[in-house]
Write a protein that holds these residues in place. Structure first.
Motif, short mmCIF file in Angstrom:
data_model
loop_
_atom_site.label_atom_id
_atom_site.label_comp_id
_atom_site.label_asym_id
_atom_site.label_seq_id
_atom_site.Cartn_x
_atom_site.Cartn_y
_atom_site.Cartn_z
N GLU A 167 -36.42 2.76 11.55
CA GLU A 167 -36.66 1.34 11.28
C GLU A 167 -36.21 0.91 9.88
N GLU A 214 -34.90 -1.44 7.14
CA GLU A 214 -35.04 -2.90 7.03
C GLU A 214 -33.72 -3.60 7.36
N LEU A 270 -39.01 -2.44 16.08
CA LEU A 270 -38.62 -3.15 14.85
C LEU A 270 -38.28 -4.61 15.15
N LEU A 271 -37.71 -4.85 16.33
CA LEU A 271 -37.14 -6.17 16.61
C LEU A 271 -38.08 -7.00 17.47
N ASP A 285 -35.20 -0.04 21.56
CA ASP A 285 -35.74 -0.01 20.20
C ASP A 285 -36.91 0.99 20.15
N ARG A 342 -33.34 -4.76 10.89
CA ARG A 342 -34.09 -5.97 11.27
C ARG A 342 -33.27 -7.21 10.94
N ASN A 343 -32.55 -7.14 9.82
CA ASN A 343 -31.85 -8.33 9.33
C ASN A 343 -30.39 -8.43 9.79
#
Ligand code: UGA
Length: 484
Positions: free
Chosen positions: A424, A426, A451-452, A447, A429-430
């Motif tokens: 996971e 960061e 995370l999403l 996943d 996520r972005n």
């Protein structure tokens, strides 16, 4: 470090401290002690590691470590050295941070600890405090003590007053063994947060047998302003193993609940929140997913089970914790098989190789088993991790033809029939997920770390699945169908 008042000015009269073993525990500990004002030898017999440290290069990725290394090479408070004997000889406090890997039968391999005890005995020329920091089974400190005593006594009976050995000589003079103490001071550093954890511990545990040992350790740790738990040796050792076993138990517990959530259409994240708000349970280590990895939990769990068996104490709970964890990768891959039907000939983007974010450590990382299985089933993998690719390249070289390393998540997703998220980070996520979807051949995402956001992923056009989030998936399906 902010908030930490240093007590020892460099050269303030105190003898240096030596930290033996420049691994994931030893190096952050040595740098932390240097920051607290101590002069520290960082000793390791791996010459390449020492050369890199001397050149100012952190030997593994750990946030804030490079800065501390640069700072304390410059301040002259951190001295990497491969001359382990000399470093021990000139120090009063010896922190033992060498590896305790796992033997085939699950027990901890203590050969490095034993070798260190003999080296200390060889250099015992005045009072020393030997601090066991490596994670070891209860009673190891006792064995360290006996080993040092035995070898120091043998040495003293072979050494004359002039310090020279007289193996067969008539001039043999027995010298008394200098006083020493062994203490247990387990570490609770988490990789990826090791420097932060050093300066902000929840507690410091010290197992001691003498006032001198207690005072020395309290002097070192008092500036950190946290509770100091003082115990006997075996208790301190067991606190560490119990802490890791308990945290692993929480994770396997929530992973078991996660499977139940899927079975009954419940949502594991809401269950975890509902559980964790009870202060008797607490919110941490209740993140369901692909299971725990790394160099600590899996191996420490097995070592504790082994210790229980040795002493005739049934450790069924811990066995179940391990079994649940071993099944996680299967549960995860089953979702992928379900989505793809046939794996052979497919291209799978794998995001995340490290056993958790903010580290380049891949030891016992779930990603390793995932990749092995995918390759075995005839798929090709396109791998990306922000930090761990050099480590992974040692295990899965590109030369096999089924493995390709990519420079970004976008590159990994190019032409993929599915994307699996295993760590996971960061940055995942972005990601611009629209861009990822355009790059993929088939927009399947599994996943493993939740995370999403399922709704957002559905909206972005993905066939998305995660771990134990039954109702959220259902909710987004309802939304798609235009129902309330
Ligand atoms: C662990 C302990 O947390 C430290 O306190 C201890 O000092 C260290 O072991 C050690 O014995 O040296 P670490 O292995 O660095 O630290 O990593 P953790 O953050 O504890 O995570 C371990 C594994 O559990 C990771 O794979 C992580 O992804 C997984 N995990 C963690 C979950 O699956 N769910 C969670 O809720 C938390």
């Amino acid at each position: 470090m902010p908030g930490v008042r240093t007590r020892r000015a460099n050269g303030g009269g105190a003898q240096p401290i030596v930290v033996l073993g420049m691994g994931h525990v030893g190096l952050p500990t040595a740098l932390g002690l240097a920051e607290l004002g101590w002069t520290v030898f960082g000793a390791d017999d791996a010459a390449d590691k020492i050369e890199r440290l001397k050149a100012g290069e952190a030997t593994f990725y750990e946030p804030a470590m490079q800065e501390l290394l640069t700072k304390h090479l410059a301040s002259g408070r951190f001295h990497p050295t491969k001359d382990v004997d000399a470093a021990i000889a000139s120090s009063k406090v010896v922190f033992v941070c060498v590896g305790t890997p796992q033997r085939d039968d699950g027990a901890a391999d203590l050969s490095q600890i034993e070798a260190v005890a003999r080296t200390i005995a060889r250099n015992l020329d005045g009072y020393k405090l030997v601090v066991e920091k490596s994670t070891v089974p209860a009673s190891t400190a006792e064995r360290i003590k006996r080993t040092i005593e035995r070898y120091a006594r043998m040495r003293s009976s072979l050494t004359g007053k002039n310090g020279r050995a007289h193996r067969n000589g008539r001039h043999q003079t027995k010298q008394p063994v200098p006083r020493f103490d062994v203490a247990s001071n387990p570490e609770f550093l988490q990789e990826g947060k090791a420097i932060h954890d050093f300066f902000h511990p929840d507690r410091v545990v010290i197992g001691v047998e003498s006032e001198v040992a207690r005072e020395l350790l309290e002097e070192i740790y008092q500036p950190l302003k946290c509770p100091i738990v003082v115990t006997d040796l075996a208790t301190a050792e067991l606190i560490k193993h119990s802490a890791n076993a308990f945290l692993s138990t929480k994770i396997s517990f929530i992973n078991m609940i996660s499977d139940l959530c899927e079975a009954v259409g419940a949502d594991v994240e809401s269950v975890a929140r509902g559980l964790g708000l009870d202060p008797r349970i607490g919110p941490q280590f209740l993140k369901a997913g692909i299971g725990f990895g790394g160099y600590c939990f899996p191996k420490d769990l097995r070592a504790l089970i082994h210790l229980g068996e040795e002493h005739g104490v049934p450790c069924g709970i811990l066995r179940s914790v391990e079994e649940v964890n071993l099944r996680r990768v299967d549960v995860f891959l089953e979702k992928l098989r379900h989505a793809l039907w046939v794996m052979r000939g497919k291209t799978i983007a794998v995001l995340g190789l490290a056993f958790k974010p903010l580290t380049d450590d891949i030891r016992e990382a779930p990603a390793l088993r995932v990749i092995e299985e995918l390759i075995k089933e005839g798929a090709s993998v396109r791998l990306y991790d922000p930090e761990a690719m050099p480590s992974a390249q040692q295990v899965f070289p590109e030369s096999t033809g089924q493995v390709e390393y990519c420079r970004s998540a976008y590159e990994a997703s190019r032409g993929a029939h599915a994307l699996v998220l295993v760590t996971e980070w960061e940055e995942f996520r972005n990601l611009n997920w629209k861009k990822v979807r355009e790059a993929m051949e088939v927009p399947v995402v599994v996943d493993g770390r939740n995370l999403l956001d399922p709704v957002e992923m559905d909206e972005a056009g993905f066939e998305y699945s995660s771990m134990g989030r039954g109702t959220r998936q259902a909710a987004s399906a309802l939304e798609r169908a235009g129902k309330p």
